[in-house]
Design an enzyme around this catalytic site. Structure first.
Site, short mmCIF file in Angstrom:
data_model
loop_
_atom_site.label_atom_id
_atom_site.label_comp_id
_atom_site.label_asym_id
_atom_site.label_seq_id
_atom_site.Cartn_x
_atom_site.Cartn_y
_atom_site.Cartn_z
CG HIS A 160 -0.39 0.28 2.51
ND1 HIS A 160 -0.08 -0.70 3.43
CD2 HIS A 160 -0.03 1.45 3.11
CE1 HIS A 160 0.42 -0.16 4.51
NE2 HIS A 160 0.46 1.15 4.35
CG ASP B 216 0.00 -4.09 2.69
OD1 ASP B 216 0.50 -3.57 1.67
OD2 ASP B 216 -0.30 -3.43 3.70
CB SER C 155 2.62 2.19 6.40
OG SER C 155 1.34 2.21 6.94
#
Length: 342
Positions: free
Chosen positions: A131, A179, A278
């Site tokens: 992402h 992911d 992230s």
């Protein structure tokens, strides 16, 4: 306890749905790149080196320089060990790490602004969350190694450009399943200094109940801003059963796939990753060796930051070892043990 996950603080409005980390329009990024970078950067596949030959006569001295190239396939890889931190001293609970403590940490920049984190796994490849890079042209991505304080970089910081980004082919932006992504560097980094890659995880490890460390430049509280200095926090890896148990966790069983793992604390103890973390690593000790770590997870998603009964959700890296190996050609890897132990 301060928090370390998501690049979208507005997503705290969602209670159960997986929260997106980055809001972006992929077509906009591609259009922007076509204007700023109308010609694709050629992929670097050779490393030039120069040799100088000096010939002397009575009349004059001349210098002739010849340039030879060494392909990435033919270059010599140095013997090295992965996963070794640069100090055994550790400050836990969401506090500042020591400078260059985790030498595989990578700051991923978009337009030279901090965007996500990543982990160096070889001299040419960085592992991060899909992402973070899906739809982002590699020409817009810069990677910084040995970054500690983003507002006060030191001379040891090493910078590389991305020449390729590869999100997993089955990445689902709605569920955040698969992911995971690879970033290829424009030039290999050297392991002769302080930079070192993290070890790949054991194939069969589930890490249930093991203490782990999450590190990143993310916000220290939900809705906050990314921090300037690299932070770390202690968490516990939860079993899939506990993470899928609606009486212990706020997640529905179908949300936590076999490709994910949860880490944090069930209950009111506030320890988690947060906005800006992230793509960063979740470390677990390798064979219980002090100061040597393997990459158990990649910061992916979660319900807010450090909310009760809402542990952070990470990509389970050892589910992707074949995919990683198939997409990291011509890389120099470091081994978990010293060369003489093999």
């Amino acid at each position: 306890m301060s928090s370390l996950l998501l690049l979208n603080s507005a997503a705290e409005e969602l209670k159960v749905q997986p929260m997106p980390k980055i809001k972006r329009q992929n077509n906009f990024f591609q259009w922007l790149a076509s204007i700023l970078f109308p010609i694709n950067r050629p992929t670097t596949t050779t490393t030039p080196s120069s040799t100088t030959t000096r010939s002397t006569t009575l009349a004059a001295t001349t210098t002739r320089t010849t340039t030879t190239t060494v392909s990435l396939e033919d270059r010599e890889c140095l013997s090295c060990r992965c996963g070794l931190i640069n100090t055994l001293r550790k400050i836990v609970g969401g506090h500042v790490t020591r400078r260059h403590q985790y030498p595989w940490m990578v700051a991923v920049l978009f337009f030279d602004r901090f965007y996500c984190a990543g982990s160096l796994i070889s001299d040419r490849y960085v592992l991060t969350a899909a992402h973070c890079v899906e739809g982002v042209p590699p020409e817009l991505i810069t990677l910084r190694f040995l970054e500690h304080n983003r507002s006060d970089s030191d001379a040891l910081v090493v910078e590389r450009r991305a020449i390729k980004v590869k999100p997993h082919e089955l990445y689902n932006p709605r569920s955040f399943n698969n992911d995971i992504a690879l970033i290829t560097l424009d030039e290999p980094v050297s392991f002769e200094g302080r930079i070192r890659p993290i070890c790949m995880p054991e194939t069969s490890g589930d890490f249930d109940g093991e203490p782990a460390i999450v590190a990143g430049w993310g916000a220290r509280r939900e809705g906050g801003f990314a921090t300037d200095t690299l932070q770390e926090g202690d968490v516990i890896v939860l079993s899939q059963e506990d993470c899928r148990n609606s009486s212990l966790s706020s997640y529905k069983p179908g949300q936590i796939t076999d490709n994910m793992l949860c880490a944090g604390y069930v209950g009111d103890v506030a320890k988690d990753a947060c906005s800006g973390d992230s793509g960063g690593p979740l470390h677990v000790l390798l064979d219980e060796q002090p100061g040597q770590y393997q990459l158990a997870g990649i910061v992916s998603w979660g319900e807010g930051c450090a909310r009760p009964n809402a542990p952070g959700v990470y990509t389970r890296v050892n589910r992707y070892l074949r995919w990683i190996a198939a997409n990291t050609a011509h890389a120099c890897m470091c081994m978990p043990l010293a060369e003489e132990d093999y």
